[in-house]
Write an enzyme that holds these catalytic residues in place. Sequence first.
Site, short mmCIF file in Angstrom:
data_model
loop_
_atom_site.label_atom_id
_atom_site.label_comp_id
_atom_site.label_asym_id
_atom_site.label_seq_id
_atom_site.Cartn_x
_atom_site.Cartn_y
_atom_site.Cartn_z
N HIS A 290 18.03 -17.51 30.83
CA HIS A 290 18.56 -16.20 30.43
C HIS A 290 18.03 -15.15 31.40
CE1 HIS A 290 20.39 -13.43 27.59
NE2 HIS A 290 19.30 -12.68 27.66
N ASP A 292 18.42 -11.36 32.05
CA ASP A 292 19.00 -10.08 31.67
C ASP A 292 19.41 -9.36 32.95
OD1 ASP A 292 18.94 -10.14 28.88
OD2 ASP A 292 16.77 -9.84 28.90
N ASP A 402 21.95 -13.63 23.18
CA ASP A 402 20.97 -12.55 23.00
C ASP A 402 21.60 -11.21 22.61
OD1 ASP A 402 18.42 -11.42 23.05
OD2 ASP A 402 18.58 -10.84 25.15
N HIS A 612 24.12 -6.32 27.79
CA HIS A 612 23.54 -6.13 26.44
C HIS A 612 22.18 -5.44 26.40
CE1 HIS A 612 21.93 -10.33 27.23
NE2 HIS A 612 20.84 -9.76 26.75
ZN LIG Z 1 19.02 -10.67 27.00
#
Ligand SMILES: [Zn+2]
Length: 1085
Positions: A290, A292, A402, A612
Amino acid sequence: MGGETTKPKVAETQYPIRAPAPVGKRITHIYKERITQFYSSGQWESQNLLAMMYEGVASGGPHVHLSTWAAPGLTRPTFAEAAAGSYKPTSVGESFGPSWATHWFKVVLRVPADLRDKEHLEFHWDSNSEAMVWTDDGKPLQGLTGGGERVEWILPDSFRDGKEHTIYVEMACNMMFGNPSGDIIQPPEPNRSFQLVRADIRAVNLDARQLWIDTWIIGDAAREFPEDSWEQHKALNVVTNIIDSYVLGDKDSIKRCRKIAHEYIGANIDSSKVYDSGLTPQVFGIGHCHIDTCWLWPWAETKRKVVRSWSSQCNLMDRYPEFNFACSQAQQYKWLKAYYPYAFDRVKQKVKEGRFHPIGGSWVEHDTNLPSGESLVRQFLYGQRFFESNFGERCRTFWLPDTFGYSSQLPQICRLAGMEYFLTQKLSWNNINNFPHTTFNWVSPDGSQVICHMPPSETYTSNAEFGDVKRSVSQHKSMDQDHTSLIVFGKGDGGGGPTWQHIEKLRRCRGMSDQVGRLPRVHLGNTVDDFFDKLREKADTLVTWYGELYFELHRGTYTTQANNKRYNRQSEFLLRELELLATVASLKDSTYKYPKEKLDEMWEAVLLCQFHDCLPGSSIEICYDDSDELYAQVFKTGQEIYDDIYSLWGISQTVTAADSVPIALNTLPWDRKEFVNLPNGAVGVASGGGGVIDVQPFKAGATKAVTVEEIGDGVFVLQNDQLTVQVEDGCITSLVDRQVGREIIAKGEKANQLVIFDDKPLYWQAWDVEVYHLDTRKVLPYGKTRIYEDGDHRVSVLTEAKISENSSIKTFLTLSAAFEGQQSYVECTSLVDWHETMKFLKVEFPVDVRNTEASYETQYGVVRRPTHYNTTWDMAKFEVCCHKFADLSEHGYGVSILNDSKYGFATCGNLMRLSLLRSPKAPDAHADMGSHTIRWAILPHQGELSATTVRAGYNFNHPIKPLSVPKKSSAHAALSKLPIRLTGDDSLVLDCVKRGEDDEDVSYDSGIPPRKGQSVVIRIFDSLGGRSAGTVSTTWNVSKVFKTNILEDDGEEIEIDHDGTFKVTLRPFEVATYRLQLYPSGGSK
Ligand SMILES: [Zn+2]
């Protein structure tokens, strides 16, 4: 028998007659605690397994020679720029900084003679930061992360020749989670320095390393299996036996220990053969990372996180044949392709081999509460097209592990984007109610469904622990229907992905399941799609969940970082209008080329900002400097497109020229009537249907159409033909709908009341507003009110209020003259100077309307939520998301609150409350500080929620802009009527008009073959939740019409009537896309 007799013999036995010595029952907990002593650092490390982990270490000259070059400022130079730097000697122990800086190292390695024949050589680098290994000719090879996260890079055999070999290490002055000062969500510390603590060549004793993992996992079984299971006791026996058999300094003893381990985890654990037992697995592991796209670090660092993380994964795939890896976000792939073509080619090769799985189908892992319907569509259109053109395939699984809650329309949009499956796990963070399913059919309000799976290990960054495998069954909530699950493993949030340890641990977990059982049987080697394909076979037995997957946490993200949210809303409206105008222009005038490239750039920017942690407001300050810049570019490019289109039709965007005629353009798909400002303070009325509309000077009648009067000290009455508004002390104490004689404001209450709350959530400041903030409500007293404007067409009163010593607000309550047949509303514009700490500003509307449910606009429709706190599920929705309006209606009457840039709302009983501004201090210490302009309106209406509100929401966000044309010009006549029109049920909204993505005169460089001819794509939705029918008429020369999905794949052909129109019939809340293929002549009829 024969009468023979034999003397009975004493049975021979090994079992001694007399007990030789006492044997005690094992004191289990002490033996359990002892296990980690065998492989942990600290006081035992010189005596335990760690002491035999390395057979030799070479550091410093002449084996490891280090020199360094500091990139200027906080720049992140390319390899070529870095290689040209002037390097000066350095050594382990030196520190490098500040935060976000980049330092390059030239590392000259010469393997010493005594290590050259060792089994396995690694270069270890730990700069306590993230780093990247490069070849000396500029190929990025692998990411490294300090602090022990991933510090080894395997030396190629070619380095064993006794000669010098040069590599480069690019050191980024940040950790996986950026540069937090202390706690990870605290704003970054700008002046961190990072010490290089290790740069050496190591010969690894692979048996010792493997035994470490063996003991770790068997030790977990000893610790975590229940004591009433034989498997627990056996594990403790085996691990105890291993520890007792280990002899420091004796390499053979390690081999013996490993043999003992096989009793518990089998003999196949050193290869992927462990997965070949043929036994049926129930937990499917997939490597994942993951990253971001921004969060505690900016986009610029994400670009490097991607190459670091994914290169490392490619290396692991070379070593572990069972290892498959899934990663989402087309934007990250696009960055890799642009900045690191070597690494991208490696990824591409692994995709081809079926090992690296692009997943998700969307541009980024976006928020799904705040983006508009069209934005959600574009996330998939841009994402799937990227995956298709670069990897030859679209994604089948939507992947949002997420994101902070999931809009009810996602199943429908997924199905329209060619996806049947959805993975998330975020609802496991709910802090009030436990979401009841693991695997289920998730259903949109139009009835569309996807299979949703939420991995029961409740993480997307699993460390592939024994416990995660165990929880994959013990926390599985859907085992009535299916007991399989996914385990998503790999370091993440800040990138990284799986390490070799993860994969080795899972081999042992599998070995254990096959050898002794009890642990759920894990499998590696499948894709996520494979997993869902199996589920699909039983889809009709899975339970269903209708409507949104409301996330019971992070409710502050509807409000935090107000500017970003305003830019998002504005960009969405801007793009809608530009696409429509550019479509018209490109089909009308062959000299005008549809600005696909510019529109793509704009969309990609807007989609990126919907990531997000960006749009929800949970990133650090520098991320918002970046997004501000990107939005500024979007608005600039948008203006360029306007300039080109307007000049085509001789339209001027100013209305000052004396020899010009004022006009206006209505690009919304319904008739409008609005006041517009003209030169010299004059006022015009723009009215008409889609296209260029007339502007007539506003003429005051004999009686004033709208009035304002101070009827008592500080008491004002504003009135038009429809509404009478009484303002006292800045608040609305009465609002009467004169047409039905109904008071809107609850008796004795005040509307437009500003209130402020303490806003200190449990932890996640920018993310969360917690339920107890409601107990801290304080009414903000207004100061003096005065008449601000008393025009013939519009009146307003201005009230100033002090929020605190530091903050203030001016509110303008405005009433315009009412137009017959058009619902009038009270508008409020507020200018806020906001300098608070952990306070939440809201505005309240206690209305005299009663219903147990309120309606909130969401993507392509409305979502209804309770206005009460009957159950904890209702209570959890104490703050919810809305788009352009929220509405509380009872039979026959209702009130809508419109807004121009807000997303947080609450309706408690008859009290409607719009959230305005928050002031969290982490992770951005300055979030939302400064000045804000916010508009909202109170729109009372007869009847229930209807197209009146839906349209008012659009109109309010997209006021008619006055334009002008030269007096004798007629070029703009081409626009006098928009070439496309939708009539029929007023719940239908024609939301998007654009050119076909692959039209041959539009498409460029997409990697997807162009489609012959010209076409127009339109998107229509039912906004109110009823079956609705309409007719599309157009002046374009349409040869065929297809209903398509949102990826513009033709589906059913729609019959065109003899007059060139076609009919549309939509399910409640359906989103329908049509592609209008034009005759080769194109253009208009
Ligand atoms: Zn995230």
